[in-house]
Design a protein around this motif. Structure first.
Motif, PDB file in Angstrom:
ATOM      1  N   TYR A 205       1.545  -1.569 -10.295  1.00 33.82           N
ATOM      2  CA  TYR A 205       2.689  -2.476 -10.336  1.00 33.82           C
ATOM      3  C   TYR A 205       2.655  -3.350 -11.579  1.00 33.82           C
ATOM      4  CZ  TYR A 205      -0.614  -5.624  -7.858  1.00 33.82           C
ATOM      5  OH  TYR A 205      -1.691  -6.380  -7.473  1.00 33.82           O
ATOM      6  N   GLY A 206       3.631  -4.251 -11.659  1.00 37.52           N
ATOM      7  CA  GLY A 206       3.828  -5.009 -12.891  1.00 37.52           C
ATOM      8  C   GLY A 206       3.202  -6.381 -12.843  1.00 37.52           C
ATOM      9  N   GLY A 207       4.031  -7.404 -13.111  1.00 34.71           N
ATOM     10  CA  GLY A 207       3.509  -8.755 -13.262  1.00 34.71           C
ATOM     11  C   GLY A 207       3.330  -9.523 -11.975  1.00 34.71           C
ATOM     12  N   GLY A 208       3.618  -8.919 -10.840  1.00 39.90           N
ATOM     13  CA  GLY A 208       3.326  -9.600  -9.580  1.00 39.90           C
ATOM     14  C   GLY A 208       4.522 -10.005  -8.745  1.00 39.90           C
ATOM     15  N   SER A 209       5.742  -9.671  -9.197  1.00 36.09           N
ATOM     16  CA  SER A 209       6.916 -10.016  -8.375  1.00 36.09           C
ATOM     17  C   SER A 209       6.807  -9.374  -6.990  1.00 36.09           C
ATOM     18  CB  SER A 209       8.219  -9.574  -9.064  1.00 36.09           C
ATOM     19  OG  SER A 209       8.246  -8.176  -9.214  1.00 36.09           O
ATOM     20  N   ILE A 210       6.135  -8.238  -6.893  1.00 35.18           N
ATOM     21  CA  ILE A 210       6.053  -7.568  -5.579  1.00 35.18           C
ATOM     22  C   ILE A 210       5.168  -8.332  -4.594  1.00 35.18           C
ATOM     23  CG2 ILE A 210       6.540  -5.283  -6.540  1.00 35.18           C
ATOM     24  CD1 ILE A 210       3.541  -4.587  -5.904  1.00 35.18           C
ATOM     25  N   LYS A 211       4.328  -9.212  -5.109  1.00 31.24           N
ATOM     26  CA  LYS A 211       3.513 -10.012  -4.178  1.00 31.24           C
ATOM     27  C   LYS A 211       4.341 -11.171  -3.628  1.00 31.24           C
ATOM     28  CE  LYS A 211      -1.074  -8.670  -4.940  1.00 31.24           C
ATOM     29  NZ  LYS A 211      -2.411  -8.891  -5.492  1.00 31.24           N
ATOM     30  N   ALA A 212       5.230 -11.708  -4.460  1.00 34.78           N
ATOM     31  CA  ALA A 212       6.043 -12.853  -4.036  1.00 34.78           C
ATOM     32  C   ALA A 212       7.155 -12.445  -3.072  1.00 34.78           C
ATOM     33  CB  ALA A 212       6.635 -13.531  -5.270  1.00 34.78           C
ATOM     34  N   ASN A 213       7.643 -11.208  -3.169  1.00 36.49           N
ATOM     35  CA  ASN A 213       8.810 -10.837  -2.342  1.00 36.49           C
ATOM     36  C   ASN A 213       8.455  -9.978  -1.122  1.00 36.49           C
ATOM     37  OD1 ASN A 213       8.373  -8.293  -3.385  1.00 36.49           O
ATOM     38  ND2 ASN A 213      10.153  -8.309  -4.743  1.00 36.49           N
ATOM     39  N   GLY A 214       7.168  -9.757  -0.901  1.00 33.32           N
ATOM     40  CA  GLY A 214       6.775  -9.045   0.323  1.00 33.32           C
ATOM     41  C   GLY A 214       6.719  -7.529   0.192  1.00 33.32           C
ATOM     42  N   VAL A 215       7.092  -6.987  -0.957  1.00 31.21           N
ATOM     43  CA  VAL A 215       7.058  -5.533  -1.133  1.00 31.21           C
ATOM     44  C   VAL A 215       5.609  -5.027  -1.117  1.00 31.21           C
ATOM     45  CG1 VAL A 215       7.553  -3.648  -2.767  1.00 31.21           C
ATOM     46  CG2 VAL A 215       9.277  -5.410  -2.328  1.00 31.21           C
ATOM     47  N   TYR A 216       4.735  -5.758  -1.797  1.00 31.80           N
ATOM     48  CA  TYR A 216       3.314  -5.369  -1.830  1.00 31.80           C
ATOM     49  C   TYR A 216       2.760  -5.285  -0.406  1.00 31.80           C
ATOM     50  CZ  TYR A 216      -1.711  -5.636  -2.835  1.00 31.80           C
ATOM     51  OH  TYR A 216      -3.053  -5.393  -2.899  1.00 31.80           O
ATOM     52  N   GLN A 217       3.102  -6.299   0.398  1.00 38.55           N
ATOM     53  CA  GLN A 217       2.593  -6.347   1.769  1.00 38.55           C
ATOM     54  C   GLN A 217       3.106  -5.150   2.589  1.00 38.55           C
ATOM     55  OE1 GLN A 217       3.747  -8.810  -0.106  1.00 38.55           O
ATOM     56  NE2 GLN A 217       2.265 -10.487  -0.016  1.00 38.55           N
ATOM     57  N   GLN A 218       4.364  -4.772   2.363  1.00 41.46           N
ATOM     58  CA  GLN A 218       4.916  -3.604   3.079  1.00 41.46           C
ATOM     59  C   GLN A 218       4.238  -2.308   2.626  1.00 41.46           C
ATOM     60  OE1 GLN A 218       9.333  -3.436   3.631  1.00 41.46           O
ATOM     61  NE2 GLN A 218       9.306  -5.320   2.440  1.00 41.46           N
ATOM     62  N   VAL A 219       3.955  -2.214   1.329  1.00 44.30           N
ATOM     63  CA  VAL A 219       3.271  -1.016   0.818  1.00 44.30           C
ATOM     64  C   VAL A 219       1.861  -0.950   1.408  1.00 44.30           C
ATOM     65  CG1 VAL A 219       2.299   0.056  -1.268  1.00 44.30           C
ATOM     66  CG2 VAL A 219       4.636  -0.867  -1.316  1.00 44.30           C
ATOM     67  N   ALA A 220       1.173  -2.106   1.407  1.00 44.93           N
ATOM     68  CA  ALA A 220      -0.199  -2.140   1.944  1.00 44.93           C
ATOM     69  C   ALA A 220      -0.201  -1.748   3.421  1.00 44.93           C
ATOM     70  CB  ALA A 220      -0.799  -3.533   1.748  1.00 44.93           C
ATOM     71  N   ALA A 221       0.806  -2.212   4.160  1.00 45.52           N
ATOM     72  CA  ALA A 221       0.871  -1.877   5.589  1.00 45.52           C
ATOM     73  C   ALA A 221       1.088  -0.372   5.764  1.00 45.52           C
ATOM     74  CB  ALA A 221       1.998  -2.666   6.254  1.00 45.52           C
ATOM     75  N   ALA A 222       1.932   0.206   4.923  1.00 47.21           N
ATOM     76  CA  ALA A 222       2.211   1.646   5.038  1.00 47.21           C
ATOM     77  C   ALA A 222       0.976   2.474   4.691  1.00 47.21           C
ATOM     78  CB  ALA A 222       3.382   2.029   4.118  1.00 47.21           C
ATOM     79  N   LEU A 223       0.113   1.913   3.828  1.00 50.42           N
ATOM     80  CA  LEU A 223      -1.065   2.667   3.378  1.00 50.42           C
ATOM     81  C   LEU A 223      -2.329   2.281   4.152  1.00 50.42           C
ATOM     82  CD1 LEU A 223      -0.574   2.647  -0.522  1.00 50.42           C
ATOM     83  CD2 LEU A 223      -0.153   4.540   1.069  1.00 50.42           C
ATOM     84  N   GLU A 224      -2.168   1.667   5.315  1.00 53.74           N
ATOM     85  CA  GLU A 224      -3.365   1.135   5.992  1.00 53.74           C
ATOM     86  C   GLU A 224      -4.364   2.226   6.378  1.00 53.74           C
ATOM     87  OE1 GLU A 224      -2.692  -1.014   9.581  1.00 53.74           O
ATOM     88  OE2 GLU A 224      -1.425   0.527  10.471  1.00 53.74           O
ATOM     89  N   ASN A 225      -3.896   3.446   6.566  1.00 47.22           N
ATOM     90  CA  ASN A 225      -4.825   4.528   6.912  1.00 47.22           C
ATOM     91  C   ASN A 225      -5.222   5.387   5.713  1.00 47.22           C
ATOM     92  OD1 ASN A 225      -4.896   3.862   9.678  1.00 47.22           O
ATOM     93  ND2 ASN A 225      -2.874   4.824   9.937  1.00 47.22           N
ATOM     94  N   HIS A 226      -4.811   4.940   4.516  1.00 46.57           N
ATOM     95  CA  HIS A 226      -5.134   5.694   3.304  1.00 46.57           C
ATOM     96  C   HIS A 226      -6.269   5.016   2.546  1.00 46.57           C
ATOM     97  CE1 HIS A 226      -1.124   7.258   4.184  1.00 46.57           C
ATOM     98  NE2 HIS A 226      -1.338   8.233   3.317  1.00 46.57           N
ATOM     99  N   GLN A 227      -6.866   5.819   1.663  1.00 49.26           N
ATOM    100  CA  GLN A 227      -7.856   5.268   0.746  1.00 49.26           C
ATOM    101  C   GLN A 227      -7.108   4.969  -0.551  1.00 49.26           C
ATOM    102  OE1 GLN A 227     -10.958   8.088  -0.038  1.00 49.26           O
ATOM    103  NE2 GLN A 227     -12.091   6.581  -1.253  1.00 49.26           N
ATOM    104  N   TRP A 228      -7.038   3.673  -0.923  1.00 50.59           N
ATOM    105  CA  TRP A 228      -6.268   3.355  -2.133  1.00 50.59           C
ATOM    106  C   TRP A 228      -6.859   2.189  -2.911  1.00 50.59           C
ATOM    107  CZ3 TRP A 228      -3.188  -1.259  -2.479  1.00 50.59           C
ATOM    108  CH2 TRP A 228      -3.085  -1.995  -1.298  1.00 50.59           C
ATOM    109  N   CYS A 229      -6.534   2.168  -4.198  1.00 45.78           N
ATOM    110  CA  CYS A 229      -6.908   1.048  -5.041  1.00 45.78           C
ATOM    111  C   CYS A 229      -5.693   0.697  -5.893  1.00 45.78           C
ATOM    112  CB  CYS A 229      -8.118   1.380  -5.907  1.00 45.78           C
ATOM    113  SG  CYS A 229      -7.961   2.909  -6.816  1.00 45.78           S
TER     114      CYS A 229
END
Ligand code: NZQ
Ligand code: ZN
Length: 384
Positions: free
Chosen positions: A37-61
């Protein structure tokens, strides 16, 4: 011109509210994922959190910090991670810059040499890491096309490459992500999508009714959305912009028709030199370029005047159409003259021309009519 083309758009689109969750079932849980991702707008608007929730059973960095107009200098750091950690899928979460950047990462991670060779044409991409996208800014169409534009900061080169191997496997388009967009970016999206349609439509008459008619629908949509700009905080407005911008550059309206892209090529130089936002570089170049190329484009400009702006037929229709295009940018408070060049107009023109020549941009447009002499005339009228 007879109509002949091969068309395939293999990107699976998940469109609509709540669709970020669809990532979970689109990537096998055994696949190693790098979220970029880019400069962090996805952390402020909740998109990051939705992506993390969708990937909870995946191995990711993750890798963050991809800048607007992404640079190979930054992206090479992610290429190293993909290679070292044997990443199998890259998930781009952002606008055109992040998605384009991930296309470079995907291709360069399957190449032993300097990834910049892909941009100069010294290396032909023949495989790439798989890619998925979560779009956060409707504008470029990068989420479901095979193109990317990358900058080498060291030399102020901004170049494009195309490869079917970097086309995203899937793209999530949830219009709710647009709620946090700064107005400047929303307007950039309207303008970029508009110019994408123009680059594939405003050429010469060829009589391909589907491509022309569909292009006109997209242009009328963008005009309507701009005129209803006060309704931008409404679900339907957002949905329509997101889908229109995607369709503007997903390959369909460009199949089997001549393409221009001169506005983009000259615009890229303005961005590389003075960091002008991509869309704004286009609004600076296009009116001047259309006036310079008016005789070659007269038929299509007249058609656009009638079918998109609903202008009366008659005298100077092509001229009036270009004025209307310029008026469209001004209605969005988007300037149509370059002012970012520190005042020395002659030096600025020479600098752009040097860069165009260096990049081989010496015969631009659908009939290659824009040589450096014409580019000079275009820049004389585009630079304040
Ligand atoms: O860095 P982040 O935090 O992601 O912030 C971005 C960035 O600052 C922000 N943003 C994106 N989504 C947001 C958001 N802020 C709040 N809420 C959100 N939901 O917007 C800023 C601009 O983002 P960027 O990705 O640079 O914009 P855009 O989508 O206009 O992409 C421009 C790039 O795409 C290239 C351009 O040259 C430029 O480098 N293009 C790519 C094309 C393609 N692949 O087909 C075609 C185009 O013609 C274009 O050349
Ligand atoms: Zn563009």
């Amino acid at each position: 011109m007879s109509m002949q083309f091969t068309y395939l758009n293999p990107t699976k689109i998940f469109f609509g509210q709540g669709q970020i969750a669809a990532i979970a079932s689109s990537i096998p849980t055994t696949t190693k994922v790098l979220v970029v991702y880019g400069g962090g707008s996805i952390k402020a608007n909740g998109v990051y959190q939705q992506v993390a929730a969708a990937l909870e059973n995946h191995q990711w960095c993750e890798f963050s910090g991809v800048e607007a107009n992404p640079t190979k200098e930054t992206l090479d750091k992610a290429v190293a991670i993909v290679k070292e950690q044997a990443i199998e899928m890259i998930l781009a979460v952002g606008g055109g810059s992040v998605i384009d950047g991930c296309k470079y990462i995907a291709a360069a991670s399957h190449y032993d040499g300097d990834g910049w060779d892909i941009l100069t044409g010294q290396h032909q991409v023949s495989s790439a890491t798989l890619l998925g996208a979560v779009l956060t800014l409707p504008a470029t169409g990068s989420e479901s096309n095979s193109g990317a534009v990358i900058t080498k900061a060291a030399t102020q080169d901004k170049l494009a490459f195309l490869s079917p191997f970097v086309q995203p496997q899937f793209a999530v388009m949830d219009p709710d992500v647009m709620k946090s967009l700064p107005e400047r970016q929303l307007i950039n999206g309207l303008v970029d999508a508009w110019v994408h349609v123009c680059e594939q439509y405003l050429t010469y008459n060829h009589g391909h009714m589907v491509q022309d008619g569909y292009a006109e629908v997209l242009l009328r949509n963008l005009l309507t959305l701009a005129s209803q700009y006060d309704q931008r905080d409404n679900d339907q407005w957002r949905e329509n912009l997101m889908w229109t911008a995607n369709q503007a550059l997903n390959g369909l309206i460009g199949s089997g028709v001549p393409h221009d892209w001169a506005t983009h090529m000259i615009g890229h130089e303005l961005t590389a030199l003075w960091h002008v936002d991509h869309a704004r570089s286009l609004a600076i170049v296009q009116p001047s370029l259309l006036r310079n190329q008016i005789e070659l484009k007269r038929g299509k400009l007249e058609q656009m005047g009638r079918e998109v702006f609903r202008l009366d037929s008659g005298e100077q229709l092509a001229e009036r159409t270009i004025d209307a295009i310029e008026g469209f940018y001004h209605s969005l408070n988007v300037p149509t003259k370059l002012t970012e060049h520190n005042g020395d107009k002659a030096a600025a023109i020479n600098l752009v021309l040097e860069q165009l020549e260096k990049h081989g941009m010496v015969a631009l447009g659908e009939t290659q009519a824009i040589d450096l002499t014409q580019s000079r005339v275009i820049l004389e009228n585009a630079i304040a």
